[in-house]
Design an enzyme around this catalytic site. Sequence first.
Site, short mmCIF file in Angstrom:
data_model
loop_
_atom_site.label_atom_id
_atom_site.label_comp_id
_atom_site.label_asym_id
_atom_site.label_seq_id
_atom_site.Cartn_x
_atom_site.Cartn_y
_atom_site.Cartn_z
CG HIS A 65 65.83 -9.42 37.88
ND1 HIS A 65 64.83 -8.60 37.41
CD2 HIS A 65 66.30 -10.12 36.80
CE1 HIS A 65 64.69 -8.80 36.10
NE2 HIS A 65 65.56 -9.71 35.71
CG ASP A 67 67.48 -5.71 42.08
OD1 ASP A 67 67.31 -6.67 41.31
OD2 ASP A 67 66.69 -4.74 42.14
CG HIS A 68 64.50 -8.25 44.07
ND1 HIS A 68 63.41 -7.68 44.69
CD2 HIS A 68 64.80 -7.41 43.03
CE1 HIS A 68 63.06 -6.57 44.06
NE2 HIS A 68 63.89 -6.39 43.05
CG ASP A 216 61.42 -5.35 40.74
OD1 ASP A 216 61.17 -4.95 41.90
OD2 ASP A 216 62.57 -5.39 40.26
#
Length: 309
Positions: A65, A67-68, A216
């Site tokens: 993802h 944001d990582h 996550d």
Amino acid sequence: MELQFLGTGAGQPAKHRNVSSLVLKLLDEINEVWMFDCGEGTQRQILETTIKPRKIKKIFITHLHGDHIFGLPGFLSSRAFQASEEQTDLEIYGPVGIKSYVTNSIRISGSKLPYQIHYHEFDDTSMGKILETDKFIVYAERLAHTIFCMGYRVVQKDLEGTLDAEALRAAGVPFGPLFGKVKNGQDIELEDGTKIFAKDFISEPRKGKIITIIGDTRKTSASVRLAKDADVLVHESTYGKGDERMARNHGHSTNMQAAQIARDAGAKRLLLNHVSARFLGRDCRQMEKDAATIFENVKVVRDLEEVII
């Protein structure tokens, strides 16, 4: 050994929290820094620290993802600009697809890297021990997110016992070759015939540290296994008490679920990370207070915060 949090927010950059990235500083142990995730703006966060990019030798990505991983191309390119520093190769560990993402980003942008990147990609068939060095072992398991996501368990191998130098001197052993032999575990005999047994002057091996990084995920038994007896458990806490249904629907965890994982795993300390931007100062204190009803030694971490292990 220290952890430093470069980004502790969830989803997108916020005023007080950048997106996901943290480093494990192993400077005293192996003169390296290991990075976990590299969200957008990570290289800017590094400028606020004492971290030298060339010391970052390994990057562990939990999942793909944005944001990582959106900070990776920029960080890798900027790492190449450290002209005054010796260039060092880099290893990237992560899910299948991370190599394609990085190589295509570098190629399309016309970037040139004066160092080599070695990729290690994983899927469901390759979980377990993913790395072993002289001093550390890293394990990975699949978590329960909306896409393939990995949690990491970093295990420091047991440390050698320490030599009681004062007791050895008091026993009549002079500094020099004999001293060194005892330190290396060898029994010796002094000129007067006195026998010195190394085991009497060397302490028992010390247990190495265990650090668990949970990316996550919904609440899952895999997190408990990864965090078993961990000295520090870093666990995502996108949501707060009462948000369990929302957390499950979006593949995330609440502070209370993270606390349950820490308790069930027998961890020593819980650091809540990946916090939604809607939780500000007072909310974070309440998040800690609520989680502490299940697991007492808990803290919501902030950007740039350092934690000694």
